[in-house]
Design a protein around this motif. Structure first.
Motif, PDB file in Angstrom:
ATOM      1  N   ILE A 173      -9.046   9.111  -1.655  1.00 49.84           N
ATOM      2  CA  ILE A 173      -7.640   9.511  -1.789  1.00 49.84           C
ATOM      3  C   ILE A 173      -6.943   8.566  -2.757  1.00 49.84           C
ATOM      4  O   ILE A 173      -6.881   7.358  -2.526  1.00 49.84           O
ATOM      5  CB  ILE A 173      -6.915   9.480  -0.424  1.00 49.84           C
ATOM      6  N   ASP A 174      -6.467   9.124  -3.868  1.00 51.35           N
ATOM      7  CA  ASP A 174      -5.699   8.352  -4.849  1.00 51.35           C
ATOM      8  C   ASP A 174      -4.222   8.647  -4.646  1.00 51.35           C
ATOM      9  O   ASP A 174      -3.807   9.813  -4.572  1.00 51.35           O
ATOM     10  CB  ASP A 174      -6.110   8.725  -6.278  1.00 51.35           C
ATOM     11  N   ARG A 175      -3.409   7.595  -4.591  1.00 47.82           N
ATOM     12  CA  ARG A 175      -1.984   7.775  -4.340  1.00 47.82           C
ATOM     13  C   ARG A 175      -1.192   6.791  -5.186  1.00 47.82           C
ATOM     14  O   ARG A 175      -1.487   5.596  -5.231  1.00 47.82           O
ATOM     15  CB  ARG A 175      -1.691   7.562  -2.854  1.00 47.82           C
ATOM     16  N   ARG A 176      -0.172   7.305  -5.881  1.00 49.14           N
ATOM     17  CA  ARG A 176       0.692   6.452  -6.685  1.00 49.14           C
ATOM     18  C   ARG A 176       1.737   5.785  -5.788  1.00 49.14           C
ATOM     19  O   ARG A 176       2.044   6.264  -4.695  1.00 49.14           O
ATOM     20  CB  ARG A 176       1.422   7.266  -7.765  1.00 49.14           C
ATOM     21  N   ASN A 224       6.095   9.075  -6.550  1.00 48.29           N
ATOM     22  CA  ASN A 224       5.801  10.346  -7.195  1.00 48.29           C
ATOM     23  C   ASN A 224       6.249  10.283  -8.654  1.00 48.29           C
ATOM     24  O   ASN A 224       7.434  10.081  -8.938  1.00 48.29           O
ATOM     25  CB  ASN A 224       6.533  11.480  -6.472  1.00 48.29           C
ATOM     26  N   SER A 260       4.705   3.506  -1.589  1.00 48.91           N
ATOM     27  CA  SER A 260       3.659   3.906  -0.645  1.00 48.91           C
ATOM     28  C   SER A 260       2.900   2.707  -0.105  1.00 48.91           C
ATOM     29  O   SER A 260       2.229   2.795   0.925  1.00 48.91           O
ATOM     30  CB  SER A 260       2.680   4.877  -1.316  1.00 48.91           C
ATOM     31  N   THR A 271      -1.924   3.212  -9.177  1.00 47.58           N
ATOM     32  CA  THR A 271      -2.597   4.100  -8.238  1.00 47.58           C
ATOM     33  C   THR A 271      -3.373   3.294  -7.209  1.00 47.58           C
ATOM     34  O   THR A 271      -4.186   2.435  -7.568  1.00 47.58           O
ATOM     35  CB  THR A 271      -3.569   5.038  -8.980  1.00 47.58           C
TER      36      THR A 271
END
Length: 446
Positions: free
Chosen positions: A248-251, A254, A358, A238
């Motif tokens: 904002i947490d983003r892997r 998905n 990402s 993450t």
């Protein structure tokens, strides 16, 4: 919603309702379909009085009255609509057409096909043509080259889901050929086999600088699948971005889409080619490659619409039993919710899925440091040939003192990350086994 070429309504599940006929028509139809019990022809929900009991009876009828076996090609579930319970039967297009009623065999009385919203008897000429082109080497019909297979890992996974296997599980899970010998599906699900799935990691965007190469296999395909999922979940870190208003947490990827892609690549892999699926992590993406092409009569548009023709229905059935697969045909639509069709590439003998990250996958990779290895640990590493229990390792080295072995050999090797437990959730289990880690293998090779 009215009836369509892929939707059929039945008001009641009476014995005079020919469920087998409807299921056979969808099995023989290139898109499969869905049957709703408890809905009238205009789409009005009527409901059924005993949905659970009816669902069980329908499963038995499909299982016992249709040939070739439809196991792994259908789901029967109870749904609630407008406060009433109905039964939903999802049917995938089968790969061993023509399907027929056992009672009548491959005749016009036993074979059916979907034409628009109607079910019609299949002409004998079509029956003969489909039979002549039926694939001859599905994994359920190939005899395993080993007949001394054991299935303790599979038993454990079924017990975890409270579905213990009985003494007839090889037959009920269709792990036997027609002459009663273990088939290739059994070989893939057995405790020991020769199939290994690789997860490779590269520092850059090409295959020049390999920084990690893990193998998961030589064991039940279920265990290997779970190991691959765990490894990719570990890599799917993450990233956090702090703005003036929010965090904002983003892997990297998905997690739902990646899980579906991993499962799909394994369940639908063409194992008859003796090429397992491959997983590769690059600095900017993950690539998942499985052997085989789209099944016959399935084009790319159908594929993206979620039309399902399971290549290995025996595996599909087991993966659904163990809740690794949710519903037939749900995998690709779940992937497309997060990634576009351009992520799929159809090659001559392979299908590859490519998912962009990402952010950079490998910037946080720390250099591999070779730990200090004592002579005792060095001696222990040298005797590994696979998975071993404590007594085997102790015997290989020639030690009789268990305490000495644990304190000076085994525990230091585990603490240094050179040896790992096969069952880390039960470290004190009397059945515990040990295996070299990737770092341990590197030390041995050096």
């Amino acid at each position: 919603m009215p009836e369509t070429n892929r939707i059929e309504y039945k008001r009641e599940p009476h014995t005079d309702v020919d469920i087998e006929k409807e299921v056979i028509a969808f099995l023989n139809y290139y898109e499969g379909g869905v049957i709703y019990i408890g809905v009238d022809k205009t789409g009005n929900v009527i409901g059924v009085a005993d949905a659970d009991g009816d669902a069980l009876k329908i499963k038995d009828r499909i299982k016992n009255n249709i040939s070739p076996s439809a196991m792994g090609l259908f789901d029967v579930v109870v749904e609630e609509r407008e406060g009433k319970e109905i039964v939903k039967i999802t049917v995938a297009s089968g790969s061993e057409k023509p399907y027929f009623k056992k009672k009548y065999g491959m005749t016009e009385k036993g074979c059916f096909i979907r034409i628009g919203t109607a079910v019609e008897p299949m002409p004998q000429g079509m029956i003969d043509k489909l039979f002549s082109t039926r694939p001859r080497n599905p994994i359920g019909k190939i005899r395993s080259n080993r007949q001394d297979l054991t299935f303790e890992q599979l038993r454990i996974y079924y017990e975890e889901k409270r579905k213990p296997l009985n003494n007839q599980f090889k037959k009920s899970l269709e792990l036997l050929t027609e002459d009663g010998t273990l088939n290739y599906a059994a070989y893939l699900l057995a405790d020991e086999n020769g199939v290994s799935i690789k997860v490779a990691k590269y520092r850059g965007t090409n295959r020049v600088d390999l920084i990690e190469n893990n193998e998961y296999g030589y064991c039940s395909l279920i265990k290997a699948t779970k190991s691959v999922l765990d490894k990719i979940e570990l890599e799917n870190r993450t990233a956090t971005q702090i703005t003036s208003k929010e965090r904002i947490d983003r892997r990297l990827w998905n997690p739902v889409a990646i899980r579906e892609a991993v499962i799909n690549s394994i369940v639908h892999n063409d194992f008859t080619r003796e090429v397992p699926p491959k997983f590769e992590l690059f600095a900017d993406r993950i690539e998942i490659t499985s052997a085989g092409t789209l099944p016959e009569n399935l084009n790319e548009d159908d594929f993206f619409d979620g039309v399902s023709i399971p290549r290995n229905r025996e595996l599909m059935r087991v993966y659904r039993d163990l809740e690794l697969v949710e519903q037939l045909g749900s995998g690709v639509p779940r992937i497309l919710e997060s990634y576009g069709k351009e992520c799929f590439r159809f090659m001559g003998n392979f299908i590859r899925m490519t998912f962009p990250a990402s952010e950079s996958v490998t910037p946080q990779v720390t250099p591999q440091v070779t730990p200090q290895v004592t002579p005792q640990v060095e001696r222990l590493l040298a005797v590994f040939t696979g998975e071993h229990n404590r007594q085997e390792l102790q015997d290989f080295i020639g030690l009789s003192d268990r305490k000495n072995f644990r304190e000076n050999y085994l525990n230091p090797a585990i603490q240094a990350g050179l040896v790992e437990l096969v069952d880390p959730n039960n470290p004190t289990s009397s059945k515990q086994r040990y295996v070299l880690t990737a770092l341990g293998k590197r030390i041995v090779s050096q």
